[in-house]
Design a protein around this motif. Structure first.
Motif, mmCIF file in Angstrom:
data_model
loop_
_atom_site.group_PDB
_atom_site.id
_atom_site.type_symbol
_atom_site.label_atom_id
_atom_site.label_comp_id
_atom_site.label_asym_id
_atom_site.label_seq_id
_atom_site.Cartn_x
_atom_site.Cartn_y
_atom_site.Cartn_z
ATOM 1 N N CYS A 43 114.951 -82.245 43.220
ATOM 2 C CA CYS A 43 115.441 -81.255 42.246
ATOM 3 C C CYS A 43 114.538 -81.327 41.012
ATOM 4 C CB CYS A 43 116.894 -81.526 41.881
ATOM 5 S SG CYS A 43 118.040 -81.327 43.247
ATOM 6 N N ASN A 44 113.400 -80.676 41.083
ATOM 7 C CA ASN A 44 112.394 -80.862 40.036
ATOM 8 C C ASN A 44 112.705 -80.152 38.718
ATOM 9 O OD1 ASN A 44 111.821 -78.324 40.969
ATOM 10 N ND2 ASN A 44 109.873 -78.878 41.896
ATOM 11 N N SER A 45 113.800 -79.405 38.636
ATOM 12 C CA SER A 45 114.210 -78.803 37.362
ATOM 13 C C SER A 45 115.362 -79.567 36.710
ATOM 14 C CB SER A 45 114.647 -77.350 37.572
ATOM 15 O OG SER A 45 113.560 -76.562 38.000
ATOM 16 N N LEU A 46 115.846 -80.612 37.372
ATOM 17 C CA LEU A 46 116.949 -81.410 36.844
ATOM 18 C C LEU A 46 116.472 -82.182 35.615
ATOM 19 C CD1 LEU A 46 119.911 -82.274 37.498
ATOM 20 C CD2 LEU A 46 118.910 -84.243 38.676
ATOM 21 N N ALA A 47 117.049 -81.886 34.461
ATOM 22 C CA ALA A 47 116.549 -82.451 33.205
ATOM 23 C C ALA A 47 117.583 -83.328 32.504
ATOM 24 C CB ALA A 47 116.094 -81.324 32.283
ATOM 25 N N LEU A 48 118.249 -84.184 33.257
ATOM 26 C CA LEU A 48 119.236 -85.086 32.648
ATOM 27 C C LEU A 48 118.550 -86.026 31.668
ATOM 28 C CD1 LEU A 48 121.198 -86.200 35.848
ATOM 29 C CD2 LEU A 48 121.818 -84.394 34.240
ATOM 30 N N THR A 49 119.211 -86.287 30.535
ATOM 31 C CA THR A 49 118.695 -87.258 29.576
ATOM 32 C C THR A 49 119.531 -88.528 29.584
ATOM 33 O OG1 THR A 49 119.985 -86.240 27.809
ATOM 34 C CG2 THR A 49 117.692 -85.506 28.067
ATOM 35 N N HIS A 50 120.736 -88.457 30.172
ATOM 36 C CA HIS A 50 121.584 -89.639 30.300
ATOM 37 C C HIS A 50 122.464 -89.492 31.531
ATOM 38 C CE1 HIS A 50 124.111 -86.754 28.159
ATOM 39 N NE2 HIS A 50 125.146 -87.404 28.650
ATOM 40 N N LEU A 51 122.998 -90.605 31.967
ATOM 41 C CA LEU A 51 123.891 -90.625 33.127
ATOM 42 C C LEU A 51 125.315 -90.869 32.646
ATOM 43 C CD1 LEU A 51 121.671 -92.699 35.570
ATOM 44 C CD2 LEU A 51 122.123 -90.247 35.642
ATOM 45 N N PRO A 52 126.321 -90.529 33.455
ATOM 46 C CA PRO A 52 127.710 -90.692 33.034
ATOM 47 C C PRO A 52 128.031 -92.146 32.658
ATOM 48 C CG PRO A 52 127.595 -89.459 35.080
ATOM 49 C CD PRO A 52 126.224 -89.980 34.807
ATOM 50 N N PHE A 63 117.526 -89.605 43.066
ATOM 51 C CA PHE A 63 116.759 -88.753 42.152
ATOM 52 C C PHE A 63 115.276 -88.685 42.548
ATOM 53 C CE2 PHE A 63 120.349 -90.244 39.526
ATOM 54 C CZ PHE A 63 120.861 -89.029 39.119
ATOM 55 N N TYR A 64 114.964 -89.012 43.762
ATOM 56 C CA TYR A 64 113.575 -89.042 44.235
ATOM 57 C C TYR A 64 112.901 -87.683 43.973
ATOM 58 C CZ TYR A 64 109.663 -89.982 47.407
ATOM 59 O OH TYR A 64 108.418 -90.185 47.940
ATOM 60 N N GLY A 65 111.767 -87.726 43.316
ATOM 61 C CA GLY A 65 110.991 -86.511 43.078
ATOM 62 C C GLY A 65 111.545 -85.586 42.009
ATOM 63 N N CYS A 66 112.453 -86.065 41.199
ATOM 64 C CA CYS A 66 113.003 -85.250 40.103
ATOM 65 C C CYS A 66 112.055 -85.364 38.912
ATOM 66 C CB CYS A 66 114.411 -85.707 39.747
ATOM 67 S SG CYS A 66 115.615 -85.419 41.045
ATOM 68 N N THR A 67 111.033 -84.559 38.907
ATOM 69 C CA THR A 67 109.936 -84.697 37.951
ATOM 70 C C THR A 67 110.308 -84.351 36.513
ATOM 71 O OG1 THR A 67 109.160 -82.489 38.551
ATOM 72 C CG2 THR A 67 108.156 -84.352 39.707
ATOM 73 N N SER A 68 111.443 -83.688 36.289
ATOM 74 C CA SER A 68 111.880 -83.351 34.934
ATOM 75 C C SER A 68 112.951 -84.297 34.397
ATOM 76 C CB SER A 68 112.418 -81.916 34.892
ATOM 77 O OG SER A 68 111.408 -81.001 35.232
ATOM 78 N N LEU A 69 113.371 -85.257 35.205
ATOM 79 C CA LEU A 69 114.393 -86.212 34.786
ATOM 80 C C LEU A 69 113.858 -87.039 33.625
ATOM 81 C CD1 LEU A 69 117.238 -87.066 35.859
ATOM 82 C CD2 LEU A 69 116.068 -88.940 37.006
ATOM 83 N N ALA A 70 114.579 -87.050 32.508
ATOM 84 C CA ALA A 70 114.074 -87.702 31.294
ATOM 85 C C ALA A 70 115.055 -88.742 30.753
ATOM 86 C CB ALA A 70 113.772 -86.645 30.235
#
Length: 109
Positions: A43-52, A63-70
């Motif tokens: 999901c390369n547009s997934l831009a989470l900055t924190h987790l629950p 989250f493998y390959g989630c290039t926008s995960l920050a």
């Protein structure tokens, strides 16, 4: 694009959003305790900055390959991080690792 999940959600199951390249979530519901294998794989547009804050388990390749995960930190209750969970997440920043992690598997980061 999907931008919100139900607030009472506690588990995100295996491959729930795998390869959803337009998934635009910025946060996950606070009661999520488990993120299943490959839940957000690619999901390369997934831009989470924190987790629950109540998250305990992140299964392999979640989250493998989630290039926008920050993400900048992990929640304090996290106990398990599976194989290659954050592999290919190029935007991850170093930060707080205050979690009481019991297991971090192969190539988690």
């Amino acid at each position: 694009a999907l931008t919100h999940l139900p607030p009472n959600l506690t588990t995100i199951e295996y491959a729930a959003f795998s390869e959803c390249t337009l998934l635009a979530l910025t946060h996950l519901p606070p009661n999520v305790t488990t993120i299943g294998s490959e839940a957000f794989f690619g999901c390369n547009s997934l831009a989470l900055t924190h987790l629950p804050p109540n998250l305990i388990t992140i299964e392999r390749y979640a989250f493998y390959g989630c290039t926008s995960l920050a993400l900048t930190h992990l929640p304090p209750n996290i106990g398990y991080i599976g194989d290659q969970v954050f592999e290919g997440c190029d935007q991850l920043r170093g930060g707080a690792f205050e979690a009481a992690v019991l297991a971090i598997n192969d190539s988690a980061f």
